[in-house]
Design a protein around this motif. Sequence first.
Motif, PDB file in Angstrom:
ATOM      1  N   ILE A   1       0.920  -1.197   0.020  1.00 31.52           N
ATOM      2  CA  ILE A   1       0.073  -0.200   0.004  1.00 31.52           C
ATOM      3  C   ILE A   1       1.017   1.089   0.072  1.00 31.52           C
ATOM      4  N   ASN A   2       2.198   0.961   0.273  1.00 37.31           N
ATOM      5  CA  ASN A   2       3.100   2.178   0.509  1.00 37.31           C
ATOM      6  C   ASN A   2       3.518   2.558  -1.129  1.00 37.31           C
ATOM      7  N   LEU A   3       3.912   1.520  -1.680  1.00 36.56           N
ATOM      8  CA  LEU A   3       4.059   1.717  -3.114  1.00 36.56           C
ATOM      9  C   LEU A   3       2.867   2.302  -4.043  1.00 36.56           C
ATOM     10  N   GLN A   4       1.721   2.022  -3.586  1.00 31.42           N
ATOM     11  CA  GLN A   4       0.624   2.620  -4.078  1.00 31.42           C
ATOM     12  C   GLN A   4       0.601   4.074  -3.760  1.00 31.42           C
ATOM     13  N   LEU A   5       0.726   4.390  -2.663  1.00 37.12           N
ATOM     14  CA  LEU A   5       0.970   5.765  -2.223  1.00 37.12           C
ATOM     15  C   LEU A   5       2.001   6.669  -2.938  1.00 37.12           C
ATOM     16  N   VAL A   6       3.086   5.790  -3.113  1.00 34.74           N
ATOM     17  CA  VAL A   6       4.202   6.690  -3.549  1.00 34.74           C
ATOM     18  C   VAL A   6       3.879   6.879  -5.352  1.00 34.74           C
ATOM     19  N   LYS A   7       3.230   6.082  -5.784  1.00 36.81           N
ATOM     20  CA  LYS A   7       2.823   6.078  -7.207  1.00 36.81           C
ATOM     21  C   LYS A   7       1.852   7.120  -7.366  1.00 36.81           C
ATOM     22  N   ASN A   8       0.775   7.383  -6.540  1.00 35.08           N
ATOM     23  CA  ASN A   8       0.127   8.635  -6.541  1.00 35.08           C
ATOM     24  C   ASN A   8       0.656   9.719  -6.352  1.00 35.08           C
ATOM     25  N   ALA A   9       1.685   9.882  -5.515  1.00 36.85           N
ATOM     26  CA  ALA A   9       2.317  10.989  -5.172  1.00 36.85           C
ATOM     27  C   ALA A   9       3.354  11.553  -6.304  1.00 36.85           C
TER      28      ALA A   9
ATOM     29  N   ASN B   1      17.914  14.359   4.218  1.00 41.80           N
ATOM     30  CA  ASN B   1      17.798  16.012   4.191  1.00 41.80           C
ATOM     31  C   ASN B   1      16.193  16.071   3.816  1.00 41.80           C
ATOM     32  N   ILE B   2      15.432  15.724   5.005  1.00 45.58           N
ATOM     33  CA  ILE B   2      13.912  15.437   4.772  1.00 45.58           C
ATOM     34  C   ILE B   2      13.317  16.913   4.903  1.00 45.58           C
ATOM     35  N   LYS B   3      12.533  17.283   3.695  1.00 45.13           N
ATOM     36  CA  LYS B   3      11.903  18.334   3.445  1.00 45.13           C
ATOM     37  C   LYS B   3      10.379  18.459   3.761  1.00 45.13           C
ATOM     38  N   ALA B   4       9.938  17.363   3.622  1.00 44.00           N
ATOM     39  CA  ALA B   4       8.390  17.131   3.962  1.00 44.00           C
ATOM     40  C   ALA B   4       8.116  15.701   4.247  1.00 44.00           C
ATOM     41  N   GLN B   5       6.778  15.525   4.984  1.00 42.27           N
ATOM     42  CA  GLN B   5       6.313  14.183   5.409  1.00 42.27           C
ATOM     43  C   GLN B   5       4.896  14.222   5.436  1.00 42.27           C
ATOM     44  N   PHE B   6       4.401  12.874   5.048  1.00 47.39           N
ATOM     45  CA  PHE B   6       3.016  12.842   5.050  1.00 47.39           C
ATOM     46  C   PHE B   6       2.566  11.483   5.379  1.00 47.39           C
ATOM     47  N   SER B   7       1.520  11.238   6.364  1.00 46.16           N
ATOM     48  CA  SER B   7       1.226   9.980   6.660  1.00 46.16           C
ATOM     49  C   SER B   7      -0.595   9.923   6.392  1.00 46.16           C
ATOM     50  N   LEU B   8      -0.880   8.881   5.561  1.00 43.79           N
ATOM     51  CA  LEU B   8      -2.234   8.658   5.500  1.00 43.79           C
ATOM     52  C   LEU B   8      -2.703   7.720   6.270  1.00 43.79           C
ATOM     53  N   PRO B   9      -3.712   8.176   7.127  1.00 48.66           N
ATOM     54  CA  PRO B   9      -4.271   6.904   8.142  1.00 48.66           C
ATOM     55  C   PRO B   9      -5.286   6.146   7.401  1.00 48.66           C
ATOM     56  N   SER B  10      -5.513   5.047   7.837  1.00 49.44           N
ATOM     57  CA  SER B  10      -6.403   3.973   7.501  1.00 49.44           C
ATOM     58  C   SER B  10      -6.567   3.830   6.159  1.00 49.44           C
ATOM     59  N   PHE B  11      -5.716   3.327   5.360  1.00 47.51           N
ATOM     60  CA  PHE B  11      -5.282   3.180   3.808  1.00 47.51           C
ATOM     61  C   PHE B  11      -6.558   2.941   3.235  1.00 47.51           C
ATOM     62  N   GLN B  12      -7.359   1.578   3.731  1.00 45.22           N
ATOM     63  CA  GLN B  12      -8.410   1.180   3.036  1.00 45.22           C
ATOM     64  C   GLN B  12      -9.735   1.929   2.886  1.00 45.22           C
TER      65      GLN B  12
ATOM     66  N   SER C   1      -8.539   4.513  -2.886  1.00 48.38           N
ATOM     67  CA  SER C   1      -8.704   3.479  -3.782  1.00 48.38           C
ATOM     68  C   SER C   1      -8.513   3.952  -5.174  1.00 48.38           C
ATOM     69  N   ASN C   2      -8.444   2.928  -5.941  1.00 50.45           N
ATOM     70  CA  ASN C   2      -8.343   3.203  -7.300  1.00 50.45           C
ATOM     71  C   ASN C   2      -7.156   4.109  -7.699  1.00 50.45           C
ATOM     72  N   GLY C   3      -6.047   4.250  -7.093  1.00 43.75           N
ATOM     73  CA  GLY C   3      -5.015   4.765  -7.326  1.00 43.75           C
ATOM     74  C   GLY C   3      -4.863   6.218  -6.713  1.00 43.75           C
ATOM     75  N   THR C   4      -5.883   6.554  -6.107  1.00 46.68           N
ATOM     76  CA  THR C   4      -6.035   7.993  -5.452  1.00 46.68           C
ATOM     77  C   THR C   4      -6.516   8.107  -4.119  1.00 46.68           C
ATOM     78  N   ILE C   5      -6.091   9.231  -3.396  1.00 50.67           N
ATOM     79  CA  ILE C   5      -6.757   9.365  -2.175  1.00 50.67           C
ATOM     80  C   ILE C   5      -8.011  10.035  -2.487  1.00 50.67           C
ATOM     81  N   HIS C   6      -9.248   9.252  -2.057  1.00 49.15           N
ATOM     82  CA  HIS C   6     -10.517  10.132  -2.210  1.00 49.15           C
ATOM     83  C   HIS C   6     -11.272  10.744  -1.008  1.00 49.15           C
ATOM     84  N   THR C   7     -10.457  11.060  -0.025  1.00 48.75           N
ATOM     85  CA  THR C   7     -10.768  11.866   1.265  1.00 48.75           C
ATOM     86  C   THR C   7     -10.292  13.505   0.704  1.00 48.75           C
ATOM     87  N   PRO C   8     -11.055  14.108   0.398  1.00 48.59           N
ATOM     88  CA  PRO C   8     -10.488  15.607   0.039  1.00 48.59           C
ATOM     89  C   PRO C   8      -9.687  16.320   0.982  1.00 48.59           C
TER      90      PRO C   8
END
Length: 175
Positions: A15-23, A135-146, A150-157
């Motif tokens: 699921i982390n690869l899915q998030l990477v691909k989305n980003a 050299n960390i410039k930004a961080q983002f954690s997506l809770p409750s992946f499922q 879905s379908n390659g995108t974050i659907h929570t605005p």
Amino acid sequence: MNILAFAATNSSTSINLQLVKNATTQFEDHTIQIIDINDYEMPIYSQDRNNKGVPQQALDFNEAIKNADAIIIGLAEHNGTFSTAFKNIFDWGSRVEKNFFQNKPMLLLSTSPGPRGGQSVMESAATIFPYFGGNIKAQFSLPSFQDNFSNGTIHTPELASQLRDKINTFKQELS
């Protein structure tokens, strides 16, 4: 800019690869190289093995970092910390080059099925990586992946907006 991106796990259904691909879709003006850490599998690090020589895969991973201008990592959380597969690459690679991340600008991402979204591994990375040239410039954690992806995108605005903001912060650091 050349951006190296990967999920710090050897899971084929990451699921982390899915998030990477989305980003990475938000970096249309840059060259993205998404690598699979399975291509860098090597014996589990030990001093005894290190004394016999460094595996070529460790050298190759370090070369991939060297050739990048920036790094995006999707941090999988296993029992509150890094996956064994990534930790092994990190251990070998940091023996080759203590400045493992080579001061490249980094965007750290994490997600998990749970409500903390991999925040424990994110906190570990934020503490440890700077000692190894992170050299960390930004961080983002997506809770409750499922529930939120879905379908390659974050659907929570609200969460999609938060990721865009973090990516924009990261892009500004690349300029």
